[in-house]
Design an enzyme around this catalytic site. Structure first.
Site, short mmCIF file in Angstrom:
data_model
loop_
_atom_site.label_atom_id
_atom_site.label_comp_id
_atom_site.label_asym_id
_atom_site.label_seq_id
_atom_site.Cartn_x
_atom_site.Cartn_y
_atom_site.Cartn_z
CB THR A 142 13.21 -5.16 55.48
OG1 THR A 142 12.40 -6.10 56.20
CG2 THR A 142 12.35 -4.44 54.45
CB SER A 143 15.11 -2.61 51.99
OG SER A 143 15.54 -1.72 51.00
CB SER A 144 19.79 -1.65 53.23
OG SER A 144 21.18 -1.62 53.33
CG PHE A 166 11.06 -9.98 54.02
CD1 PHE A 166 9.77 -10.33 53.65
CD2 PHE A 166 11.69 -10.71 55.01
CE1 PHE A 166 9.11 -11.38 54.27
CE2 PHE A 166 11.04 -11.77 55.63
CZ PHE A 166 9.75 -12.11 55.26
CG HIS A 278 11.38 -1.32 48.39
ND1 HIS A 278 12.14 -2.42 48.03
CD2 HIS A 278 12.12 -0.65 49.31
CE1 HIS A 278 13.28 -2.40 48.71
NE2 HIS A 278 13.29 -1.34 49.50
#
Ligand SMILES: *[C@@H]1O[C@H](CO)[C@@H](O)[C@H](O)[C@H]1NC(C)=O
Length: 365
Positions: A142-144, A166, A278
């Site tokens: 997720t994200s990073s 994601f 986000h």
């Protein structure tokens, strides 16, 4: 005011309790797993009664996250308890801000260094040490962690069979920046499909083998990593796989009501999450189907006794259709009953009928 704050706290702690209690075993830290130039910490989850030659999922946290937080905040560990057919590695970023190195040339390049090499070493170690099936190694985050998922798909296509990201950004979008790229995050960094594809191909120069199937999820209301990165990612991976940037098929309300799945070909799909910020909810069931670990409409490989679809050796080569003996029985409920290249049973056992899910997969329901 007080009431809604209280509700929030209750909701958050309930969520983390569900995650933490759901896994039967605990995380174990592993060390000495090979070349690890940036000191990525590594945690392993193994369910009780694991099958021999399990698959492996590498699950990567967001900035400020931890291996432990992604372990308790996602359902991969308790799904491993249920299905017993995979183990999970939770890498822990060495950076003080908890972000992954997704900006150095070393991390982008096969066996060159950076956080990606530490993770690749742990995958190789898991194959040797825990009997992991090298053909079923997967990356998600997720994200990073989604950015690192893209990085691993580009730099280590030989190690990963599929990936699921994601709310991330394309491979090399943070290139040359520090730990954070305002241009990429803000969605002002754009490239042509060819440029994005060339960057991926430069991740492992000379590599001609199969590349991991990839699915990318992104919320349209994301203000941390602009939704424009979703379009850049579509350019990148359609170029890598030689697909049209126009989806061959779209599915509404898939896998969540209001979300739209676009399928470009068997190896790439993007999921647009309408009005989602986000903080997008991880879709473990969809991911496990994409990885071929559980049955379901998004499982692109055969899950019954027939062999899986043979993967091509280069992205531009035609799909090889397996030749299979004619079916003797109808497919059972939830089993595959059709799709491009399908050679198995096309009838369903009584009480279920064959439903077309997409060009590549029909299922008895
Ligand atoms: C890393 O450096 C090599 C050699 O200069 C270059 O070919 C490659 O494109 C770079 N990778 C990225 C992602 O910028």
């Amino acid at each position: 005011m007080f009431r809604s704050l209280l509700l929030k706290i209750v909701t958050v702690s309930l969520l983390s309790t569900i995650g933490a209690l759901a896994a039967i075993n605990q995380l174990t830290q592993i060390s000495g797993f090979g070349t690890n130039p940036t000191n990525v910490r590594m945690y392993l989850y193994r369910p009780p009664n694991l099958v021999a030659n399990p698959a492996l999922i590498v699950a990567m946290h967001y900035c400020t996250g931890t291996a432990q937080a992604y372990f308790t905040g996602t359902q991969y560990a308790n799904r491993a308890d249920t299905y017993k057919n995979f183990i999970v590695l939770y890498p822990h970023a060495p950076d003080s801000g908890g972000c992954w190195d997704v900006h150095t040339n070393a991390t982008f390049t096969h066996n060159a260094g950076g956080d990606s090499l530490g993770i690749a070493s742990a995958v190789r170690y898991a194959i040797q040490t825990y009997g992991v099936d090298p053909a079923r190694v997967f990356a998600t985050g997720t994200s990073s962690g989604a950015m690192m998922t893209n990085v691993l798909a580009g730099a280590y296509p030989d190690l990963f069979a599929a990936a699921s990201a994601f709310a991330g950004v394309p491979y090399a979008c943070f290139a040359g920046a520090g730990m954070w790229s305002n241009a990429c995050a803000g969605g002002t960094l754009t490239k042509t499909a060819q440029q994005w594809g060339d960057l991926v191909r430069s991740g492992y120069p000379g590599y001609t083998g199969p590349r991991p199937r990839i699915q990318i999820f992104h919320g349209t209301a994301d203000t941390t990593l602009s939704y424009r990165n979703h379009a850049e990612g579509i350019k990148q991976w359609t170029n890598v796989f030689g697909y049209s940037e126009t989806a061959a098929q779209t599915q509404q309300n898939s896998p969540v009501s209001g979300w739209t799945r676009s399928i470009y070909g068997p190896n790439f799909q993007s999921i647009s999450a309408a009005n989602t910020p986000h903080n997008i909810a991880v879709q473990e069931n969809d991911v496990l189907q994409w990885f071929g670990l559980i049955t379901g409409p998004n499982n692109p490989v055969a899950t019954t006794s027939v062999p899986p679809i043979v993967s091509t050796t280069s992205s531009s080569a035609p799909v090889v259709t397996p030749t299979l003996p004619p079916p003797t029985n109808c497919a059972s409920k939830f089993a595959q009953c059709g799709g491009s290249g399908w050679g198995g049973a096309t009838c369903c056992v009584s009480g279920s009928s064959c439903v077309v899910m997409n060009n590549w997969y029909s299922q008895c329901q």
